[in-house]
Scaffold this active site. Sequence first.
Site, PDB file in Angstrom:
ATOM      1  N   ASN A  77      -5.211   4.136  -6.132  1.00 41.70           N
ATOM      2  CA  ASN A  77      -5.820   4.218  -4.702  1.00 41.70           C
ATOM      3  C   ASN A  77      -6.604   5.625  -4.863  1.00 41.70           C
ATOM      4  O   ASN A  77      -6.929   6.021  -5.714  1.00 41.70           O
ATOM      5  CB  ASN A  77      -4.662   4.251  -3.633  1.00 41.70           C
ATOM      6  CG  ASN A  77      -4.907   3.890  -2.454  1.00 41.70           C
ATOM      7  OD1 ASN A  77      -5.770   4.505  -1.899  1.00 41.70           O
ATOM      8  ND2 ASN A  77      -4.099   3.226  -1.842  1.00 41.70           N
TER       9      ASN A  77
ATOM     10  N   CYS B 272     -38.604  12.737 -29.373  1.00 46.68           N
ATOM     11  CA  CYS B 272     -38.570  13.953 -28.940  1.00 46.68           C
ATOM     12  C   CYS B 272     -39.646  14.151 -28.021  1.00 46.68           C
ATOM     13  O   CYS B 272     -40.908  14.144 -28.187  1.00 46.68           O
ATOM     14  CB  CYS B 272     -38.343  15.060 -29.901  1.00 46.68           C
ATOM     15  SG  CYS B 272     -38.083  16.681 -28.989  1.00 46.68           S
TER      16      CYS B 272
ATOM     17  N   CYS C  45     -38.368  18.875 -24.545  1.00 46.51           N
ATOM     18  CA  CYS C  45     -38.114  19.495 -23.054  1.00 46.51           C
ATOM     19  C   CYS C  45     -36.978  20.707 -23.446  1.00 46.51           C
ATOM     20  O   CYS C  45     -36.590  21.521 -22.745  1.00 46.51           O
ATOM     21  CB  CYS C  45     -37.368  18.469 -22.153  1.00 46.51           C
ATOM     22  SG  CYS C  45     -35.691  17.940 -22.975  1.00 46.51           S
TER      23      CYS C  45
ATOM     24  N   CYS D 148      -2.388   5.150   0.173  1.00 51.45           N
ATOM     25  CA  CYS D 148      -3.287   5.846   0.822  1.00 51.45           C
ATOM     26  C   CYS D 148      -2.880   7.428   1.116  1.00 51.45           C
ATOM     27  O   CYS D 148      -1.870   7.853   1.421  1.00 51.45           O
ATOM     28  CB  CYS D 148      -3.543   5.333   2.354  1.00 51.45           C
ATOM     29  SG  CYS D 148      -4.698   3.921   1.964  1.00 51.45           S
TER      30      CYS D 148
ATOM     31  N   ASN E  33       0.834  -1.210  -0.169  1.00 51.04           N
ATOM     32  CA  ASN E  33       0.162   0.060   0.002  1.00 51.04           C
ATOM     33  C   ASN E  33       0.970   1.163  -0.006  1.00 51.04           C
ATOM     34  O   ASN E  33       1.416   1.789   0.905  1.00 51.04           O
ATOM     35  CB  ASN E  33      -0.905  -0.004   1.202  1.00 51.04           C
ATOM     36  CG  ASN E  33      -1.796   1.320   1.302  1.00 51.04           C
ATOM     37  OD1 ASN E  33      -1.542   2.148   0.596  1.00 51.04           O
ATOM     38  ND2 ASN E  33      -2.964   1.121   2.113  1.00 51.04           N
TER      39      ASN E  33
ATOM     40  N   CYS F 223     -20.424  17.678 -31.904  1.00 45.88           N
ATOM     41  CA  CYS F 223     -19.645  17.843 -30.529  1.00 45.88           C
ATOM     42  C   CYS F 223     -20.234  16.790 -29.396  1.00 45.88           C
ATOM     43  O   CYS F 223     -19.561  16.434 -28.339  1.00 45.88           O
ATOM     44  CB  CYS F 223     -19.662  18.855 -29.822  1.00 45.88           C
ATOM     45  SG  CYS F 223     -21.014  19.789 -29.152  1.00 45.88           S
TER      46      CYS F 223
END
Lengths: 416, 435
Positions: free
Chosen positions: B200, B342, B345, B135, B132, B382
């Site tokens: 981590n 559609c 909205c 951390c 580890n 896009c």
Amino acid sequence: MPPESHVLSDDQLARNFAEIAPALTADAALLEANTCLFCYDAPCTIACPTHIDVPAFIKKIASGNLRGAARVILDANPFGHSCARACPVEVLCEGACVLNARDEQPIRIALLQRHATDNVLERHIRLFEPGPPNGKKVAIVGGGPAGLSCARDLRRRGYAVTVFEAKDKPGGLNTYGIAEYKMTPAVALAEVQDILDLGVELKLGVAIGRDVPVERLLADYDAVFIAIGLGRTRALGIPGEDQSGVVDALAFIERLKTHPYSETRVGRRVVVVGAGNTAIDAVTQAKRLGAEWATIVYRRGPADMSSFHYEQELAKTDGCEFRFHCRPTRILGNGQVAGLEVETPQGTEVIACDMVITALGQEALGGFALPTDNPKVFAGGDFANGGAEIVNAAAEGVGAAKRIHEMLTVGDGRRR
Amino acid sequence: MADLSTTFAGIKSPNPFWLASGPPTNTYGQVARAFDLGWGGAVWKTVGEPIINVFSRYGSADLGTTRMMGFNNIELITDRPVADNLREIALVKRNYPRHAVIVSLMVESKRETWHEMVRRTEDTGADGIELNFGCPHGMSERGMGSAVGQVPDYTCQIVEWVKEVAQLPVIVKLTPNVTDITYIARAAVKGGADALSLINTINSIVGVDLDSFAPYPAVAGKSSHGGYCGPAVKPIALHLVSAVAGDPAVQVPISAIGGISTWRDAAEFVALGAGSLQVCTAVMHYGFRIIEDLMDGLETWMDERGHRTLAEVRGRALPNVVKWEDLDLNYHLVAEIDQAKCIQCELCWTACEDGAHQAIRRHPRGNGGPVVEIIDEACVGCNLCSQVCPVQECITMRQVPNDFGAVNWKAYAAGLGKLAPRSEHFHTASWESNV
């Protein structure tokens, strides 16, 4: 006086008149608010006669800005509290919600609106302030939703406002005429109080025309807004109508809303004549008061009913019946109603009953003339539109305040 | 039926799903229950000299009513005695011989201490060791965890010490809190790491209480930066896994960690080169039972696509992760709205108008016709409208073919290749007229 129905216990009556659409829990409101798409140019807002910015207030609920949500609602609609409970949202905002097309069910806008407005009502949070006094006075005739909406917006603009109300309590049909399971008079009056707290002078028990001449108002005030609503329910115009047990629907509803439920007499077999929303309110509430059997009697067919579909469904769920193509011709009885004679395509028939509730719509108030063509006089609400919803009255009151303000500020450079 | 069995750096497990080192792998009872439910392996909660924890340890970043979209913690390594941990590890391994049991270790940076801990760990019969070095909170203040993993030389040094005595495969767990994770990965491999695991947690403050002004998770009105994980970090982990897996200087198996909550997440990590998959936050949220759909979903997908083994999937997306300069500039897209789907909205309109390229035309509502329409000649492909659209498959991106061959930036900048005519549409006129 009709014979006493079998009497329901107070507990049972309380259950029968409990709110039909209880408030959302905070968790449910948050979940619902987060489901709203936040549409641009939202159809719900367009559909609302007061054009509440629905996505904006729902977004505020989602963000934890509950007070801001109530401000958005009440800014557009001074009666946002009661509209949240009594608006026919199925044909207005919720009917227009785009999610009907995707999820097959709309956002529960009414309940979200109630969630936001309950918060300020219960905590007595003051959202609006009166404007700086501008030295002008407006008289408002009628203390219902139209009159008080106009009063509130004029107070916010700095006008001195006096409301003349013929009854002994303000609120109009909001206080006396909304089906009890949708809204109680206490809620209606609390909402009214918020408006009065802005400094509206309220004169109760004063009927303009009867107690104060209209001309006096025109002399004493810079403008007058007339929103006196409508008058009595139309009579059936058939023999036997003067017997005990024949009741006007609005009087029946007012009675049960202003007395302990057990003190409103209801027949065992009740016939409601008419098929509008008031007729539905009457038949469901008769059933809930303890009528063993209750029916709508209507001279035309199901498709002709002017009541909303979901209201009809509610009556059916309550066990009420619908009799179509029945034209009342005579009320039978010996001083006390014993039956309603109707003409049907099959011939004459007698519907045995001990109570007849008339719900043919309200007449215009009569007996005095109003100078509605005077440029200083404005009108709105049921009086002007012939009878519509709270939201229409509120929209007309708000609109009248704007027009009065425009009229009174033309030329002094403050027109907005 | 797809075969999910996994061999990772020599460690065998019935499937690639391991519990990551953390609260779910703190005790025999938890790990045994997880194995009973189908988990393939477990990386034991980091063993070292026992620590003392604070009482408020976890913080949640919610999104609307979605809880724990992101999650952070200021909990330290195990607070149980080393001997207790090692005894239970041995017991798990004895009772579940087919499952992978890996022991996460963190001790002070002394050669003898590491030697001692590695030897004691290997006596348990465990299948592997995970170091580890990741951390970011608490232990790093004491010179351990990410304090090691942020410095290539320290990383390399300690791996070397461990490898001096380790017989078992050694996995080095990397911290994402570095400028370029491949430097650390290379250092670990240089030190002799048999495998890497990443990521981590990411250093974070998950929120602030606006009444007390205490950051979350609050400990007596104060907090400390903690490790961020959960679904929100998955995109970061995907990138870092691909960066390490695609590094020719690394070339060791990679165990992927970071927001894995569904079989889809798992499959994506495998496609970017993961050899095994470690899960923690999703278990902390929903419990061990999530293993059922992790496996079922992965198997179903593999069966449907004809992938028989994970090896057939592993790294399949890696060749498609390229530099920006290698992308084809003549690949043109245009958005397409399925008007039948559609719901009006207008989210696409406001997103495109305010947030992108003003390539959607809006029509008044209530005319019976569409309210939004793509302006093909202004659309730069896009994707934004298709991403804000709340209806599945309503807005899709359609390729617009052209007669120009592929040309990437490298070639174009060198004067090779021609650009196909493209949308150039900027609403600057009204701004200019107001200047």
